[in-house]
Scaffold this motif. Sequence first.
Motif: not given
Length: 991
Positions: A759-763
């Motif tokens: 869910k992380s935008p950094q993934c």
Amino acid sequence: MSSASSNSPFENGVMLYMVYLSKEELQTFKQLLVDENPRPGSVQITWDQVKTARWGEVVHLLVEFFPGRLAWDVTHDIFAKMNQTELCLRVQMELNDILPNLEPEDPNPGEMPVNLEEGESDKIQEYKLHITDEYSMIRIVTTWFGTHVDFFYQDIERHERFLPCLFLPKRPQGRQPKTVVLQGVAGVGKTSLAKKVMLEWAENKFYPHKFWCAFYFHCTEMAQVDEQSFSELIAHKWPGARSLMSKIMSKPDQLLLLFDGFEEVTLTLTDRPADLSDDWSQKLPGSVLLTSLLSKKMLPEATLLITLRFTSWRKLKPFLKHPSFITLTGFSMTERAKYFRTYFRNKRDADEALSFVMGNTILFSMCQVPVVCWMVCSCLRQQMERGADLAQSYPNATAVFVQYLSSLFPTKPGRLPSNTHQKQLAGLCYLAAEGMWNMRWVFDTKDLEQAKLDKTAVATFLRVNIFQRVAGDRDRYAFAVISFQEFFAALLYVLCFPQRLRSFWVLDRVQIIRLITYPGRKKNYLAQMGLFLFGLLNETCASAAGKSFGCKLSLGNKKKLLKVAALSYECNPPTLHHGIPQLFYCLHEIQEEAFVSQILSDCQKAALIINKKKDMQVSAFCLKHCQRLRDLELTITLTITQVQLLNQLSHPGAHRPESSDRCFLWWQDFCSVFRTHENLEVLTVTNTSMETESVKVLSTALRHPGCKLQKLILRRLHPSMLNEDLIQVLIENRYLRYLEIQVTEVRCEAMEFLCTALKSPQCYLQCLRLEDCSVTPKCWVDLARDLGSNKHLKTLMLRSSCLETFGAYCLSVAQLEKLVLENCDLTLLTCKSLTSSLKSNEMLTHLSLAENALKDEGAKQLCSALQHPACPLQRLVLRNCALTSDCCQDLASALDKNKNLRSLDLGFNSLKDNGVILLFEALTKPKSGLQILELEKCLFTSVCCQTMASMLLHNQSLRYLDVSKNDIGRRGIVLLREAFQQRQWKEKVVL
């Protein structure tokens, strides 16, 4: 050989639970066993037979005197009388497990002992007293050939535990091994253990119920006489045996024959069965007699105990019948530490020496050989008494051998003329090298003459214990320790020979490769020589060797090594025996970073299995120099523990825990490559279990800004490794695009971490593959829900998991371009959900539902979606989905209407001729866009080949057709060949 080998006699042994009995409980068991009433098919056991028996011998006795399942029934009853409830359960479980394979009950179990008259008993006792006198010296503290007063003997405790279990009955038949091979490198105690067997037999402590006669044979005894019979061989060892010979041979099943010293004879075992004899009174050549005994042609019922170096196995393998292997490894880590502490006596000195040696894992592993352990202690003590820095004195393990062997060699001024000294050293090295290349360990006068070693030189080497005389009447010699031969063989290639054209003895390419590689799955007997060679090429070590031996050295072979090793380096798939390349050990031994970097500069892929601490240290050292490394596959079976150093901080002088903290530091060094090697893109970790702190070290390295890893593959890991630290890599490593988890339990907590990361935008993960992972249904739903939050994920691959309706959730992830749901128990209901989602998904171009029992109805549901004009699917895999010809009309309609589909795999379905004809007719139409069609093993025949040929002539788009594993016969092949010849477009067809 590896498949047959075992590290201990306990492997595959039966009734191992007997070891849990205390001494008192074992005595009670034996008393109850004697009191046990004879059962049908069994023999009464006497107290004399079990009085001195240890647990392994009791098991042997039970299986011999109570055939078949009787042994387990009796054991169960005795445990019940002793109120050993848990052991009763173990007995029953084992019996249930092995009962189908147990050998049938013997109608004549436990043959009666030989009946001896009074005078004959006295002769047996006299022989046993002789054996006791001859072999009791192995228990006495000895000196190293009587010259070094600081040498002492220490028992190998593990070998002591092996003794009562050498003939432990084995699974699955419960059979007692009749041939046992004690294998190991030279010097680890094989001969000592064999002689200990003889000593304990003479003292009535070793299988007293089984062996009434035992004989120890050194193989040179068979080579000394041109011809002799087995009875003469025995009479030579025991003159009193002549009058007992007929009785000795009347009970061959109660004979124990020990064979030692195969490496010290040049006998060639005969491979002609016609030459062998079963007559123990017949005079035979030594090779024929030995082969007759080993192959069980003579005395097939006798029990054999054979000692072997690994290098001798190939010679004996064809002759031994169903051997059981036990590997002797010498001193354990604890026993090495104990030896150091006993040797130094002063705790501070012992700790300092032990700490230094443990810091060089190659040197520490050499100390498994007891005499090498003493040698290392002796050298270290001398340097410590001088106040020298051990690290400077010994840049590598080879430097220790340089110091010790040069101290034996007469190099001091005045001992020998310089010219004589140089000749003796050169001759010694030549002899050692010739022996190593040709796998020869014993040398006769002809070998000595060829090496230009005269009687004076030989006498000198005998006096200083570099040589030892081989048992026998002839003048034959061997190096006192095999490591000495390996060292001097390596020294030949760094000695300077001014009279030679090249001034040094040149190594050729084949020799170098033999030194630095493993020969297939076998052990490389030249490995230690290779280590010494690289060690001597270390400039500091070479300088010390030149001064110590009083000779000039040449590093001319260093360039040749550099060239050959760099060109020939290949990291072959590892095995449990060869976890890391032999070259890595050699490079660690040379300890010159520029040299190592040059050799490993082109290394782009490495596969390593870290089994031991030395594997970790050596791998960490070498991987740092693999700057172009792109792909690393790693298996760690070693436990890496971080030792808390609080106690050391409060007590600065405290001794560091034995190598545990060092191993953790080597692991940190190992993981540093992930942040320093910018070309490293793929990491595969398999069959590994790590503690939390070790996982944290790996995770920290993978999260480092300098880590450019793109693919992370995790296979068969312990579930605890999938912790928050490791999953956090998905967020903090912006280069990671691919995550694969296979055959690993993904616990709910781990799935929560994974969902949070996705869910992380950094993934930036683009591909997620989960195969054969134990996951709860709720976790699958949570994963499907959170997949949609990741805008970068394009590929989802799930295999061998029970997904139920999860597939439809996946298709709702709008950005997915490739979806693989193979062997996931998908059903018709799933297909209906998939059909609905397929019609609305505009991005999906690849869908694989292979190995799901979709059946025809499921396929028809999918075909309805394929006919939808907006369906973007370009490849569909329905391999092994239980389809028949009934769904082929729907598939044909889909092929006719769908112009986007480029690839279709229908292999391993029962489509038969009727089904594939429908498909070929659909593909005959001019506007078909299909380029790849796979129909492997679809059970069609030549009946459909006319239609197939017609399709090939008219279809302009098909580029690949797989019709392999179908019985199209010669007629079908002819039709297809004619079609290919007329076809204008290029294609690949697999038949």
